[in-house]
Design a protein around this motif. Structure first.
Motif, mmCIF file in Angstrom:
data_model
loop_
_atom_site.group_PDB
_atom_site.id
_atom_site.type_symbol
_atom_site.label_atom_id
_atom_site.label_comp_id
_atom_site.label_asym_id
_atom_site.label_seq_id
_atom_site.Cartn_x
_atom_site.Cartn_y
_atom_site.Cartn_z
ATOM 1 N N GLY A 73 49.607 82.265 79.326
ATOM 2 C CA GLY A 73 49.825 83.285 78.313
ATOM 3 C C GLY A 73 51.244 83.353 77.787
ATOM 4 N N THR A 74 52.142 82.505 78.302
ATOM 5 C CA THR A 74 53.499 82.445 77.758
ATOM 6 C C THR A 74 53.474 81.608 76.474
ATOM 7 N N ASN A 97 45.800 77.627 77.531
ATOM 8 C CA ASN A 97 46.059 79.074 77.437
ATOM 9 C C ASN A 97 47.527 79.430 77.225
ATOM 10 N N PHE A 98 48.240 78.565 76.503
ATOM 11 C CA PHE A 98 49.581 78.924 76.054
ATOM 12 C C PHE A 98 49.483 79.513 74.654
ATOM 13 N N ASN A 99 50.152 80.639 74.437
ATOM 14 C CA ASN A 99 50.312 81.133 73.076
ATOM 15 C C ASN A 99 51.295 80.225 72.346
ATOM 16 N N LEU A 100 51.261 80.267 71.021
ATOM 17 C CA LEU A 100 52.009 79.269 70.252
ATOM 18 C C LEU A 100 52.904 79.894 69.194
ATOM 19 N N VAL A 101 54.062 79.256 68.998
ATOM 20 C CA VAL A 101 54.906 79.500 67.837
ATOM 21 C C VAL A 101 55.069 78.147 67.155
ATOM 22 N N ILE A 102 54.579 78.041 65.928
ATOM 23 C CA ILE A 102 54.614 76.771 65.203
ATOM 24 C C ILE A 102 55.538 76.909 64.004
ATOM 25 N N ILE A 103 56.540 76.053 63.933
ATOM 26 C CA ILE A 103 57.474 76.035 62.808
ATOM 27 C C ILE A 103 57.224 74.777 61.987
ATOM 28 N N ASP A 104 57.083 74.950 60.681
ATOM 29 C CA ASP A 104 56.834 73.793 59.822
ATOM 30 C C ASP A 104 57.237 74.137 58.392
ATOM 31 N N LEU A 105 57.437 73.096 57.597
ATOM 32 C CA LEU A 105 57.804 73.282 56.195
ATOM 33 C C LEU A 105 56.603 73.634 55.326
ATOM 34 N N ASN A 106 55.448 73.090 55.670
ATOM 35 C CA ASN A 106 54.250 73.189 54.842
ATOM 36 C C ASN A 106 53.430 74.431 55.197
ATOM 37 N N ALA A 113 46.356 75.015 60.474
ATOM 38 C CA ALA A 113 46.537 74.815 61.911
ATOM 39 C C ALA A 113 46.218 76.105 62.669
ATOM 40 N N LYS A 114 46.712 77.229 62.164
ATOM 41 C CA LYS A 114 46.451 78.519 62.812
ATOM 42 C C LYS A 114 44.959 78.833 62.827
ATOM 43 N N GLU A 115 44.296 78.596 61.713
ATOM 44 C CA GLU A 115 42.863 78.866 61.624
ATOM 45 C C GLU A 115 42.072 78.001 62.600
ATOM 46 N N ASP A 116 42.391 76.711 62.634
ATOM 47 C CA ASP A 116 41.654 75.784 63.507
ATOM 48 C C ASP A 116 41.850 76.138 64.978
ATOM 49 N N ILE A 117 43.082 76.454 65.361
ATOM 50 C CA ILE A 117 43.373 76.740 66.769
ATOM 51 C C ILE A 117 42.756 78.066 67.199
ATOM 52 N N THR A 118 42.893 79.098 66.382
ATOM 53 C CA THR A 118 42.341 80.413 66.748
ATOM 54 C C THR A 118 40.816 80.421 66.741
ATOM 55 N N VAL A 125 48.682 82.728 67.782
ATOM 56 C CA VAL A 125 49.410 81.684 67.065
ATOM 57 C C VAL A 125 50.325 82.338 66.037
ATOM 58 N N ILE A 126 51.630 82.189 66.220
ATOM 59 C CA ILE A 126 52.626 82.686 65.273
ATOM 60 C C ILE A 126 53.124 81.502 64.456
ATOM 61 N N THR A 127 53.067 81.593 63.153
ATOM 62 C CA THR A 127 53.543 80.506 62.302
ATOM 63 C C THR A 127 54.798 80.945 61.550
ATOM 64 N N ILE A 128 55.744 80.023 61.420
ATOM 65 C CA ILE A 128 56.991 80.286 60.702
ATOM 66 C C ILE A 128 57.213 79.150 59.711
ATOM 67 N N GLN A 129 57.230 79.476 58.431
ATOM 68 C CA GLN A 129 57.495 78.471 57.408
ATOM 69 C C GLN A 129 59.007 78.370 57.211
ATOM 70 N N ALA A 130 59.549 77.188 57.366
ATOM 71 C CA ALA A 130 60.995 77.022 57.246
ATOM 72 C C ALA A 130 61.340 75.572 56.927
ATOM 73 N N ASP A 131 62.358 75.402 56.107
ATOM 74 C CA ASP A 131 62.921 74.081 55.824
ATOM 75 C C ASP A 131 64.177 73.945 56.680
ATOM 76 N N ILE A 132 64.036 73.292 57.793
ATOM 77 C CA ILE A 132 65.126 73.203 58.772
ATOM 78 C C ILE A 132 66.343 72.490 58.202
ATOM 79 N N THR A 133 66.142 71.629 57.210
ATOM 80 C CA THR A 133 67.272 70.894 56.637
ATOM 81 C C THR A 133 68.226 71.812 55.880
#
Length: 348
Positions: A73-74, A97-106, A113-118, A125-133
């Protein structure tokens, strides 16, 4: 006092080894055949060591119970986690059973991804949209990571990265900077940001982990992958250095696969290419057992063994084999797809 004695013992052992290395050849009068014998013996030991490690890692090592080791659950944070290898890490960790934080540009890929996993698990599933560059200082990550305060993050997967197979004179400054930002800067930055968090978790009995996706191209310069090879070499050495000084409660894993069939490789298909599922499965099997892993399939074991043999027999022949592998039809097709995409994406 005990530490001083331990250091002294190490120094004595080192001095004894140096003395033996000097005296034994002198004992044999330093003849030509003695030198040949020692070189051959050293190379044979290297081959035996490689074979032992291969068999141990691929056939004898059992995967640890990761949810028990790191905490069910972590949260596992995955950079570049909406596609390819990153998405596979998310999928397999969710099954544990790990919760997720997913960072991606798209953002579209993040939503899917969130829909498929949940739909296939009960994890958050926490998603963060970001351009790391676009991030140039640690302080710029504050807003990005603000939503993660209070989360018990136990695993960091430094997965985001980009490759290039363009000749150096065709690589635009935009492409070069993107490769450096994603393959080098992001690895160091996210590791720096989460290192103390991983060590100061509420449950002091649990381990934490940092996984970094490097590449087998980090072992030697690879034609047509000039900057990718160099940056993955940095990531690999960075993880090895971190491993030498880390806390016992922190597991580190430097993953160095060969070709994996993803968007970045033009979804190439051949006998030396594996899918993301097998790549991640074997990486997670090594997590907590090893600090480095490069073996990803039985075919890769065979090829790695052959290349190792070529290396010890003739370095020039080894380089020729690499050139040949880089000139195969599968590589040519993959390079054509990726090169076309890169020329379109990274125009000055």
């Amino acid at each position: 006092m005990a530490e001083t004695e331990s250091l002294t013992q190490k120094e004595l052992m080192l001095n004894a080894g140096i003395a033996l290395g000097i005296l034994i050849p002198l004992f044999f009068c330093c003849s030509f055949w003695t030198v040949v014998f020692y070189i051959g013996a050293i190379r044979m030991i290297g081959n035996i060591s490689f074979l032992y490690r291969t068999v141990k890692e691929y056939y004898l090592t059992k995967q640890l119970d990761l949810s028990q080791r790191y905490g069910e659950g972590t949260y596992a944070l995955i950079t570049g986690g909406a596609n390819g290898i990153g998405l596979e890490y998310a999928t397999q960790l969710a099954k544990m059973n790990f919760n997720l934080v997913i960072i991606d540009l798209n953002q579209e890929a993040l939503d899917k991804a969130k829909e498929d996993i949940t739909n296939n698990s009960s994890v958050e599933v926490i998603t963060i949209q970001a351009d790391i560059t676009k991030y140039r200082a640690i302080s710029e990550y504050d807003d990005l990571l603000k939503s993660l305060e209070g989360l018990d993050t136990s695993i960091l997967v430094n997965n985001v990265g980009v490759g290039s197979c363009l000749p150096f004179n065709e690589a635009s400054p935009a492409l070069v900077n993107t490769i450096l930002d994603l393959n080098v800067a992001s690895v160091v930055t996210f590791t720096s940001l989460f290192y103390e968090r991983l060590l100061s978790r509420v449950d002091k009995e649990k381990h934490s982990a940092i996984i970094t996706m490097a590449s087998s191209s980090s072992f030697y310069p690879v034609p047509s992958f000039f900057l990718y090879s160099a940056t993955k070499g940095f990531a690999s050495y960075f993880m090895k250095s971190l491993t030498s000084e880390k806390s016992p409660k922190l597991d580190t894993l430097n993953v160095c696969p060969g070709f994996v069939s993803t968007y970045m490789t033009g979804f190439r298909k051949d006998n030396v290419t594996i899918g993301p599922e097998l790549c991640v499965k074997n990486a997670l099997r090594s997590l907590g057992n090893f600090s480095d892993t490069e073996i990803t399939s039985k075919v890769r074991i065979m090829i790695a063994g052959v290349l190792q043999g070529f290396w010890y027999i003739d370095t020039c022949l080894f380089k020729k084999v690499l050139m040949y592998l880089g000139a195969t039809e599968a590589n040519k097709k993959a390079f054509e797809v990726v090169s076309k995409r890169e020329r379109e994406l990274y125009k000055d």
